[in-house]
Scaffold this motif. Structure first.
Motif, PDB file in Angstrom:
ATOM      1  N   PRO A   1       8.835 116.144  17.393  1.00  0.00           N
ATOM      2  CA  PRO A   1       9.815 116.834  16.558  1.00  0.00           C
ATOM      3  C   PRO A   1      10.741 115.867  15.825  1.00  0.00           C
ATOM      4  CG  PRO A   1      10.478 116.924  18.849  1.00  0.00           C
ATOM      5  CD  PRO A   1       9.143 116.251  18.817  1.00  0.00           C
ATOM      6  N   LEU A   2      10.658 114.573  16.158  1.00  0.00           N
ATOM      7  CA  LEU A   2      11.527 113.557  15.565  1.00  0.00           C
ATOM      8  C   LEU A   2      10.721 112.350  15.118  1.00  0.00           C
ATOM      9  CD1 LEU A   2      14.368 113.462  18.257  1.00  0.00           C
ATOM     10  CD2 LEU A   2      14.532 114.464  15.973  1.00  0.00           C
ATOM     11  N   ALA A   3      11.191 111.697  14.072  1.00  0.00           N
ATOM     12  CA  ALA A   3      10.637 110.414  13.663  1.00  0.00           C
ATOM     13  C   ALA A   3      11.392 109.319  14.409  1.00  0.00           C
ATOM     14  CB  ALA A   3      10.803 110.230  12.156  1.00  0.00           C
ATOM     15  N   GLY A   4      10.705 108.206  14.678  1.00  0.00           N
ATOM     16  CA  GLY A   4      11.369 107.086  15.331  1.00  0.00           C
ATOM     17  C   GLY A   4      10.373 106.023  15.752  1.00  0.00           C
ATOM     18  N   ASP A   5      10.933 104.952  16.300  1.00  0.00           N
ATOM     19  CA  ASP A   5      10.111 103.849  16.802  1.00  0.00           C
ATOM     20  C   ASP A   5       9.807 104.086  18.273  1.00  0.00           C
ATOM     21  OD1 ASP A   5      10.316 102.574  14.318  1.00  0.00           O
ATOM     22  OD2 ASP A   5      12.118 101.485  14.912  1.00  0.00           O
ATOM     23  N   VAL A   6       8.536 103.986  18.632  1.00  0.00           N
ATOM     24  CA  VAL A   6       8.114 104.186  20.020  1.00  0.00           C
ATOM     25  C   VAL A   6       8.441 102.929  20.821  1.00  0.00           C
ATOM     26  CG1 VAL A   6       6.157 104.572  21.559  1.00  0.00           C
ATOM     27  CG2 VAL A   6       6.258 105.743  19.346  1.00  0.00           C
ATOM     28  N   ILE A   7       9.168 103.119  21.926  1.00  0.00           N
ATOM     29  CA  ILE A   7       9.377 101.978  22.821  1.00  0.00           C
ATOM     30  C   ILE A   7       8.513 102.101  24.070  1.00  0.00           C
ATOM     31  CG2 ILE A   7      11.654 101.377  21.966  1.00  0.00           C
ATOM     32  CD1 ILE A   7      12.838 102.757  24.441  1.00  0.00           C
ATOM     33  N   GLU A   8       8.068 103.337  24.357  1.00  0.00           N
ATOM     34  CA  GLU A   8       7.215 103.503  25.534  1.00  0.00           C
ATOM     35  C   GLU A   8       6.551 104.873  25.544  1.00  0.00           C
ATOM     36  OE1 GLU A   8       7.622 102.968  30.403  1.00  0.00           O
ATOM     37  OE2 GLU A   8       9.418 102.964  29.171  1.00  0.00           O
ATOM     38  N   TYR A   9       5.275 104.875  25.919  1.00  0.00           N
ATOM     39  CA  TYR A   9       4.563 106.104  26.255  1.00  0.00           C
ATOM     40  C   TYR A   9       4.495 106.177  27.774  1.00  0.00           C
ATOM     41  CZ  TYR A   9       2.876 106.547  21.425  1.00  0.00           C
ATOM     42  OH  TYR A   9       2.786 106.688  20.059  1.00  0.00           O
ATOM     43  N   ASN A  10       4.358 107.370  28.333  1.00  0.00           N
ATOM     44  CA  ASN A  10       4.282 107.527  29.782  1.00  0.00           C
ATOM     45  C   ASN A  10       2.900 107.096  30.273  1.00  0.00           C
ATOM     46  OD1 ASN A  10       4.287 108.330  32.451  1.00  0.00           O
ATOM     47  ND2 ASN A  10       5.227 110.317  32.060  1.00  0.00           N
ATOM     48  N   LYS A  11       2.776 105.816  30.590  1.00  0.00           N
ATOM     49  CA  LYS A  11       1.484 105.261  31.015  1.00  0.00           C
ATOM     50  C   LYS A  11       0.985 105.884  32.313  1.00  0.00           C
ATOM     51  CE  LYS A  11       2.239 100.947  28.663  1.00  0.00           C
ATOM     52  NZ  LYS A  11       3.276  99.968  28.694  1.00  0.00           N
ATOM     53  N   LYS A  12       1.905 106.295  33.167  1.00  0.00           N
ATOM     54  CA  LYS A  12       1.496 106.916  34.430  1.00  0.00           C
ATOM     55  C   LYS A  12       0.691 108.191  34.162  1.00  0.00           C
ATOM     56  CE  LYS A  12       3.104 108.510  38.904  1.00  0.00           C
ATOM     57  NZ  LYS A  12       4.232 108.796  39.778  1.00  0.00           N
TER      58      LYS A  12
ATOM     59  N   GLU B   1      20.099 110.722  13.954  1.00  0.00           N
ATOM     60  CA  GLU B   1      20.983 111.509  14.818  1.00  0.00           C
ATOM     61  C   GLU B   1      21.183 112.925  14.267  1.00  0.00           C
ATOM     62  OE1 GLU B   1      23.493 112.036  18.212  1.00  0.00           O
ATOM     63  OE2 GLU B   1      22.131 110.409  17.729  1.00  0.00           O
ATOM     64  N   ALA B   2      21.259 113.054  12.957  1.00  0.00           N
ATOM     65  CA  ALA B   2      21.443 114.382  12.348  1.00  0.00           C
ATOM     66  C   ALA B   2      20.243 115.281  12.648  1.00  0.00           C
ATOM     67  CB  ALA B   2      21.643 114.244  10.837  1.00  0.00           C
ATOM     68  N   GLU B   3      19.030 114.717  12.642  1.00  0.00           N
ATOM     69  CA  GLU B   3      17.838 115.497  12.983  1.00  0.00           C
ATOM     70  C   GLU B   3      17.887 115.943  14.446  1.00  0.00           C
ATOM     71  OE1 GLU B   3      15.097 116.638  11.148  1.00  0.00           O
ATOM     72  OE2 GLU B   3      16.431 116.098   9.503  1.00  0.00           O
ATOM     73  N   PHE B   4      18.280 115.046  15.330  1.00  0.00           N
ATOM     74  CA  PHE B   4      18.415 115.384  16.754  1.00  0.00           C
ATOM     75  C   PHE B   4      19.427 116.514  16.942  1.00  0.00           C
ATOM     76  CE2 PHE B   4      20.846 114.573  20.740  1.00  0.00           C
ATOM     77  CZ  PHE B   4      19.851 114.886  21.656  1.00  0.00           C
ATOM     78  N   ASN B   5      20.530 116.445  16.228  1.00  0.00           N
ATOM     79  CA  ASN B   5      21.598 117.437  16.385  1.00  0.00           C
ATOM     80  C   ASN B   5      21.237 118.815  15.837  1.00  0.00           C
ATOM     81  OD1 ASN B   5      23.382 115.770  17.787  1.00  0.00           O
ATOM     82  ND2 ASN B   5      24.166 114.892  15.889  1.00  0.00           N
TER      83      ASN B   5
END
Length: 111
Positions: A64-75, A101-105
């Protein structure tokens, strides 16, 4: 604070946005048996972040949001049923930074 977006919860913690499935989505899909992450390092809104196969459906989950991925749930790749966990510390899908932040809000609070 958690927000609700398309059967996903989003939580912001120290500049990191964590996205995971709501209890309702978990109930709708059933027991998760297989997951495949998109592996993109940068996501645009509505990009597929996860493909899953579960007892009730096969489903693509879009961000639902654009952004830079820092981690996927590898487990979740090794043990897909963690996405059925009621504990958000286990059932999260992806963690993002550099989110608008406006998109998140725009999303409503989720309890």
């Amino acid at each position: 604070m958690k927000k609700l977006a398309k059967a996903l919860w989003i939580e912001k913690s120290e500049g990191v946005y964590i996205i995971g499935p709501t209890a309702e989505l978990q109930d709708d899909v059933g027991t998760v048996g297989f997951v495949e992450f998109s592996r993109k390092e940068k996501l645009e809104k509505d990009d597929v972040i996860l493909r899953l196969e579960a007892s009730k459906t096969v489903l693509d989950i879009n961000t639902p949001l654009a952004g830079d991925v820092i981690e996927y749930n590898k487990k979740a790749e090794e043990e897909p049923t963690v996405l059925n966990s009621a504990d958000p510390k286990e059932s999260w899908i992806v963690k993002l930074t550099n989110v608008d932040e406006a998109e998140f809000n725009k999303f409503v609070e989720y309890k």
